[in-house]
Design a protein around this motif. Structure first.
Motif, PDB file in Angstrom:
ATOM      1  N   LEU A  11     -17.948 -25.000  60.514  1.00 38.22           N
ATOM      2  CA  LEU A  11     -17.637 -23.419  60.543  1.00 38.22           C
ATOM      3  C   LEU A  11     -18.231 -22.732  61.755  1.00 38.22           C
ATOM      4  O   LEU A  11     -17.266 -21.999  61.982  1.00 38.22           O
ATOM      5  N   ALA A  14     -14.943 -23.026  64.075  1.00 40.30           N
ATOM      6  CA  ALA A  14     -14.046 -22.096  63.438  1.00 40.30           C
ATOM      7  C   ALA A  14     -14.326 -20.580  63.816  1.00 40.30           C
ATOM      8  O   ALA A  14     -13.489 -19.926  64.497  1.00 40.30           O
ATOM      9  N   SER A  15     -15.680 -20.162  63.740  1.00 31.66           N
ATOM     10  CA  SER A  15     -15.949 -18.884  64.181  1.00 31.66           C
ATOM     11  C   SER A  15     -15.912 -18.764  65.759  1.00 31.66           C
ATOM     12  O   SER A  15     -15.325 -17.722  65.829  1.00 31.66           O
ATOM     13  N   SER A  40     -24.002 -20.453  61.021  1.00 34.55           N
ATOM     14  CA  SER A  40     -23.574 -21.830  61.186  1.00 34.55           C
ATOM     15  C   SER A  40     -23.986 -22.713  61.991  1.00 34.55           C
ATOM     16  O   SER A  40     -24.322 -23.811  61.833  1.00 34.55           O
ATOM     17  N   HIS A 167     -18.790 -23.798  53.293  1.00 30.59           N
ATOM     18  CA  HIS A 167     -18.458 -23.788  54.469  1.00 30.59           C
ATOM     19  C   HIS A 167     -17.144 -24.432  54.739  1.00 30.59           C
ATOM     20  O   HIS A 167     -16.291 -23.819  55.850  1.00 30.59           O
ATOM     21  N   SER A 171     -14.298 -21.897  56.618  1.00 26.78           N
ATOM     22  CA  SER A 171     -13.713 -22.604  57.837  1.00 26.78           C
ATOM     23  C   SER A 171     -12.104 -22.329  57.756  1.00 26.78           C
ATOM     24  O   SER A 171     -11.573 -21.888  58.660  1.00 26.78           O
TER      25      SER A 171
END
Length: 194
Positions: A11, A14-15, A40, A167, A171
């Motif tokens: 996550l 991805a963030s 995360s 999560h 994601s």
């Protein structure tokens, strides 16, 4: 390393990916992604045992739900808005929501506040995407909604806990937002962004 640490790390990646992709086009999307990324990353450190700070992780998770997700929702729901497009208004919104989260959740002890903000954010994305016929935004909202409902419903398996489903779903939602952002930054795209 356990599944919670691995999925929190996924996550976080991805963030960060979405925050970089949003660049200067959508400062609210970038800011919301960074808030989720902080939560995360702290979760990864916590669950891996490298830096177990549960209270710090919980605080940023509260901000992720009460500030980060509303910023993402506002961008996908109203991509032409001043909050979505202008850094100054993105920060004003983020600071205002942060103060509200802290006062309502930590001072007034209304714990449901950040969960309600998160759920309303996901529903706003889905509803507005349906109105605009924006399939990528709609999918991002549905993945977010699934993640939040799985977490709230305490969905688990022998291997995965409710937070793990949260999560995974977030994601996938953020990666779908990355695709939406790519489409929205393309002047020939079909997503209406002014």
């Amino acid at each position: 390393m356990n599944w919670s640490a691995i999925l929190d790390g996924m996550l976080a990646l991805a963030s960060v990916s979405l925050a970089i992709k949003a660049s200067s086009t959508f400062p609210a999307l970038r800011l919301g992604s960074w808030v989720l990324g902080c939560a995360s990353a702290l979760g990864t450190l916590r669950f891996s045992g490298l830096w177990p700070q549960p209270s710090l992780h919980q605080f940023f998770s509260m901000l992720g739900a009460g500030v980060g997700l509303p910023l993402l929702a506002l961008t996908l729901s109203k991509p032409e808005s001043a909050v979505a497009r202008q850094r100054r208004f993105s920060w004003i919104f983020a600071v205002g929501m942060s103060v509200a989260c802290i006062l309502i959740t930590l001072v007034a002890h209304i714990k449901i506040w950040s969960s309600a903000c998160a759920m309303l954010s996901a529903m706003a994305i889905v509803v507005m995407a349906l109105k605009r016929k924006d399939s990528k935004a709609g999918m991002a909202g549905l993945f977010m909604l699934f993640a939040l409902l799985a977490f709230a419903g305490k969905l688990q398996t022998e291997t995965l806990r409710p937070g793990d489903f949260l999560h995974i779903g977030l994601s996938v939602s953020l990666l779908t937002m990355w695709l939406w952002c790519t489409q929205s930054q393309n002047p020939n795209s079909q997503t209406v962004v002014e």
